[in-house]
Each structure stands twice: as C-alpha cells, then as structure tokens.
Design a protein around this motif. Structure first.
Motif, PDB file in Angstrom:
ATOM      1  N   THR A  67       1.775 -11.274  -6.767  1.00 36.95           N
ATOM      2  CA  THR A  67       2.344 -10.002  -6.702  1.00 36.95           C
ATOM      3  C   THR A  67       2.418  -9.509  -5.511  1.00 36.95           C
ATOM      4  O   THR A  67       3.603  -8.942  -4.968  1.00 36.95           O
ATOM      5  CB  THR A  67       1.814  -9.013  -7.770  1.00 36.95           C
ATOM      6  OG1 THR A  67       0.201  -9.236  -7.487  1.00 36.95           O
ATOM      7  CG2 THR A  67       1.885  -9.261  -9.166  1.00 36.95           C
ATOM      8  N   LEU A  68       1.503  -9.770  -4.560  1.00 37.39           N
ATOM      9  CA  LEU A  68       1.253  -9.166  -3.147  1.00 37.39           C
ATOM     10  C   LEU A  68       2.575 -10.080  -2.360  1.00 37.39           C
ATOM     11  O   LEU A  68       3.226  -9.357  -1.431  1.00 37.39           O
ATOM     12  CB  LEU A  68      -0.185  -9.304  -2.439  1.00 37.39           C
ATOM     13  CG  LEU A  68      -0.110  -8.904  -1.240  1.00 37.39           C
ATOM     14  CD1 LEU A  68       0.280  -7.460  -0.950  1.00 37.39           C
ATOM     15  CD2 LEU A  68      -1.640  -9.132  -0.624  1.00 37.39           C
ATOM     16  N   GLY A  69       2.429 -11.368  -2.752  1.00 35.05           N
ATOM     17  CA  GLY A  69       3.434 -12.033  -1.897  1.00 35.05           C
ATOM     18  C   GLY A  69       5.006 -11.648  -2.228  1.00 35.05           C
ATOM     19  O   GLY A  69       5.601 -11.652  -1.318  1.00 35.05           O
ATOM     20  N   LYS A  70       5.112 -11.229  -3.510  1.00 36.04           N
ATOM     21  CA  LYS A  70       6.624 -10.768  -4.095  1.00 36.04           C
ATOM     22  C   LYS A  70       6.786  -9.494  -3.380  1.00 36.04           C
ATOM     23  O   LYS A  70       7.757  -9.261  -2.904  1.00 36.04           O
ATOM     24  CB  LYS A  70       6.192 -10.726  -5.348  1.00 36.04           C
ATOM     25  CG  LYS A  70       7.703 -10.155  -5.880  1.00 36.04           C
ATOM     26  CD  LYS A  70       8.943 -11.179  -5.658  1.00 36.04           C
ATOM     27  CE  LYS A  70      10.136 -10.708  -6.261  1.00 36.04           C
ATOM     28  NZ  LYS A  70      11.296 -11.675  -6.003  1.00 36.04           N
ATOM     29  N   LEU A  71       5.862  -8.594  -3.180  1.00 41.26           N
ATOM     30  CA  LEU A  71       5.921  -7.238  -2.402  1.00 41.26           C
ATOM     31  C   LEU A  71       6.302  -7.441  -1.119  1.00 41.26           C
ATOM     32  O   LEU A  71       7.228  -6.953  -0.604  1.00 41.26           O
ATOM     33  CB  LEU A  71       4.480  -6.357  -2.531  1.00 41.26           C
ATOM     34  CG  LEU A  71       4.414  -5.173  -1.977  1.00 41.26           C
ATOM     35  CD1 LEU A  71       5.547  -4.119  -2.722  1.00 41.26           C
ATOM     36  CD2 LEU A  71       3.276  -4.335  -1.925  1.00 41.26           C
ATOM     37  N   ILE A  72       5.712  -8.554  -0.467  1.00 45.18           N
ATOM     38  CA  ILE A  72       6.019  -8.696   1.070  1.00 45.18           C
ATOM     39  C   ILE A  72       7.412  -9.355   1.302  1.00 45.18           C
ATOM     40  O   ILE A  72       8.189  -8.738   2.030  1.00 45.18           O
ATOM     41  CB  ILE A  72       5.041  -9.699   1.784  1.00 45.18           C
ATOM     42  CG1 ILE A  72       3.620  -9.241   1.959  1.00 45.18           C
ATOM     43  CG2 ILE A  72       5.762 -10.223   3.048  1.00 45.18           C
ATOM     44  CD1 ILE A  72       2.549 -10.222   2.013  1.00 45.18           C
ATOM     45  N   SER A  73       7.724 -10.454   0.323  1.00 43.03           N
ATOM     46  CA  SER A  73       9.483 -10.807   0.264  1.00 43.03           C
ATOM     47  C   SER A  73      10.082  -9.646  -0.072  1.00 43.03           C
ATOM     48  O   SER A  73      11.284  -9.903   0.508  1.00 43.03           O
ATOM     49  CB  SER A  73       9.448 -12.044  -0.557  1.00 43.03           C
ATOM     50  OG  SER A  73       9.171 -11.716  -1.667  1.00 43.03           O
ATOM     51  N   GLU A  74      10.118  -8.899  -0.932  1.00 44.38           N
ATOM     52  CA  GLU A  74      10.944  -7.869  -1.356  1.00 44.38           C
ATOM     53  C   GLU A  74      11.049  -6.754  -0.344  1.00 44.38           C
ATOM     54  O   GLU A  74      12.282  -6.116   0.121  1.00 44.38           O
ATOM     55  CB  GLU A  74      10.341  -7.006  -2.272  1.00 44.38           C
ATOM     56  CG  GLU A  74      10.497  -7.711  -3.810  1.00 44.38           C
ATOM     57  CD  GLU A  74      11.802  -8.011  -4.152  1.00 44.38           C
ATOM     58  OE1 GLU A  74      12.555  -6.919  -4.136  1.00 44.38           O
ATOM     59  OE2 GLU A  74      12.426  -9.355  -4.361  1.00 44.38           O
ATOM     60  N   TRP A  75       9.990  -6.503   0.727  1.00 46.46           N
ATOM     61  CA  TRP A  75      10.012  -5.642   1.928  1.00 46.46           C
ATOM     62  C   TRP A  75      10.805  -6.211   2.801  1.00 46.46           C
ATOM     63  O   TRP A  75      11.591  -5.666   3.440  1.00 46.46           O
ATOM     64  CB  TRP A  75       8.490  -5.521   2.469  1.00 46.46           C
ATOM     65  CG  TRP A  75       8.286  -4.762   3.595  1.00 46.46           C
ATOM     66  CD1 TRP A  75       8.946  -4.686   4.861  1.00 46.46           C
ATOM     67  CD2 TRP A  75       8.196  -3.084   3.581  1.00 46.46           C
ATOM     68  NE1 TRP A  75       8.757  -3.808   5.626  1.00 46.46           N
ATOM     69  CE2 TRP A  75       8.080  -2.608   4.796  1.00 46.46           C
ATOM     70  CE3 TRP A  75       7.699  -2.303   2.630  1.00 46.46           C
ATOM     71  CZ2 TRP A  75       7.632  -1.418   5.307  1.00 46.46           C
ATOM     72  CZ3 TRP A  75       7.172  -1.141   2.982  1.00 46.46           C
ATOM     73  CH2 TRP A  75       7.415  -0.499   4.199  1.00 46.46           C
TER      74      TRP A  75
END
Length: 217
Positions: free
Chosen positions: A40-48
């Motif tokens: 989830t944290l990785g997804k948050l970074i890629s979405e950012w």
C-alpha cells in the motif's frame, strides 16, 4: 534520510489493529503485515507520481471510497502473488491503507507540512522499502525500480561439508583413471608369429613374381 515510515507503519498496525490477521501465528502475521504495508505504501508513492495534488488531498481528507478502490485493485490485479485469500487481502489492505493515510494526516498537521515536504517524505521511503518484499509487490504497486532488491537467501556451507564433497570428487576421479588404465592393455604378439612373418612375406613375393612372368610370357 527521510523518516522511516515503513517499520513505523508496521508497528502502528500491530498496536492499533491487533485483530488484523490474528488467526495467524505471530511471526507469520507480522510477515503478512509487512508485505501488505509495503504494497500500500508503494502504491501511494506511485499514485503520488501520477497526481501529487490528488493524493495530497486524500492525505488531508481520507476518503473511504478511494481507500476501498485501491484495496480492491491491489487484491485483484493479476500480478498479485500473496498467499492470503482475496477476501483477507482486501479487508487487510483497506485497514492498512486507511491507517497509513490517517498517520500521514496527523504527521502533516502536527509538523506543519506542505505538498513539497510530504513529497520529499514519500520519495524518501523508497530507500526504506528496498528489500522489504518480493518482486511481485513492486510489480503490483508500480514501484518497479525496487524489483530485485530483496536479498536471495544463501545456504550456509560448512567447511566439513565442503571438504567431504571435495574428497568424493577426487575419489571418483581416481577411480575413473584406474578404470581407463585397466582398459588400455598392451597385448604382446607371440614369439612364433615373428618366425612366420618372413616366410609369409616370401610366399606373397613369389606369387607376385609368378603373376608378372605369366603376363609377359
């Protein structure tokens, strides 16, 4: 170096969400929580990276519909190789991602952060995420630069085992050499064959001479 959110989130999840994946043994549960937290944290970074303003808004005003959308996507995408069931994943990802956004909001408010400082914080997590999960996690959350970062476990080889293997190799090699020597045996010709050889040669020569004389006769 940015503040390490990776392990911080794992600790917060274990403390604030003791019921999450509680059906698993302690170590296995922590491994799953670490894996899903990295997801989830990785997804948050890629979405950012795609839309910083949108994600900045989501951090300041977490929306359950958005959180559910991300959780469902991550749990159903074809690259997901988690051993957890789809239901377990989606429910856990929802709780973990929501906690992460709430913790970031609290950090934002208490630290007087802005869009740029939050971006710096999130991008700094890539270093902390390195090696924390298998490659399928980074493929699933589009953080592809972290593929191959997890160390491959190396089997410990003792000196005793190494020497034993070496001795077996030497022994087998010696055995093959002895076998080859036994096969290559020189067969000595008998003494009587040496006596007969000149006689045979004279007979053959006589036959040839006789044949030539008949041709010119």
């Amino acid at each position: 170096m940015a503040f390490d959110l990776v392990q911080y989130f794992v600790e917060q999840i274990e403390t604030q969400k003791p019921e999450l994946l509680s059906q698993y043994p302690k170590q296995e549960r922590r491994a799953y929580i670490t894996e899903l937290s990295a997801l989830t944290l990785g997804k948050l970074i890629s979405e950012w990276r795609l839309d910083p303003k949108k994600i900045y808004t989501e951090i300041n005003h977490p929306d359950d519909l958005y959180i559910q959308e991300i959780a469902r996507h991550l749990s159903t995408v074809s690259s997901n190789e988690s051993k957890l069931s789809r239901t377990e994943q989606e429910e856990s990802l929802f709780e973990i991602f929501k906690l992460q956004l709430l913790e970031l909001k609290q950090l934002h408010d208490t630290g007087n952060h802005n869009l740029n400082s939050i971006q710096e914080l999130l991008y700094g997590q890539i270093e902390h995420l390195s090696g924390q999960a298998d490659d399928w996690v980074w493929t699933t959350n589009n953080l592809l630069e972290l593929k191959g970062s997890k160390p491959v476990p190396q089997e410990d080889i003792s000196l005793e085992a190494t020497m034993k293997e070496f001795n077996q190799m030497v022994s087998q090699n010696t055995h093959h050499q002895e076998h080859d020597v036994e096969e290559v045996t020189v067969v000595n010709a008998p003494t009587w064959s040496k006596i007969v050889e000149p006689i045979v040669a004279i007979a053959i020569l006589w036959v040839l001479v006789d044949a030539v004389l008949k041709i010119f006769a």
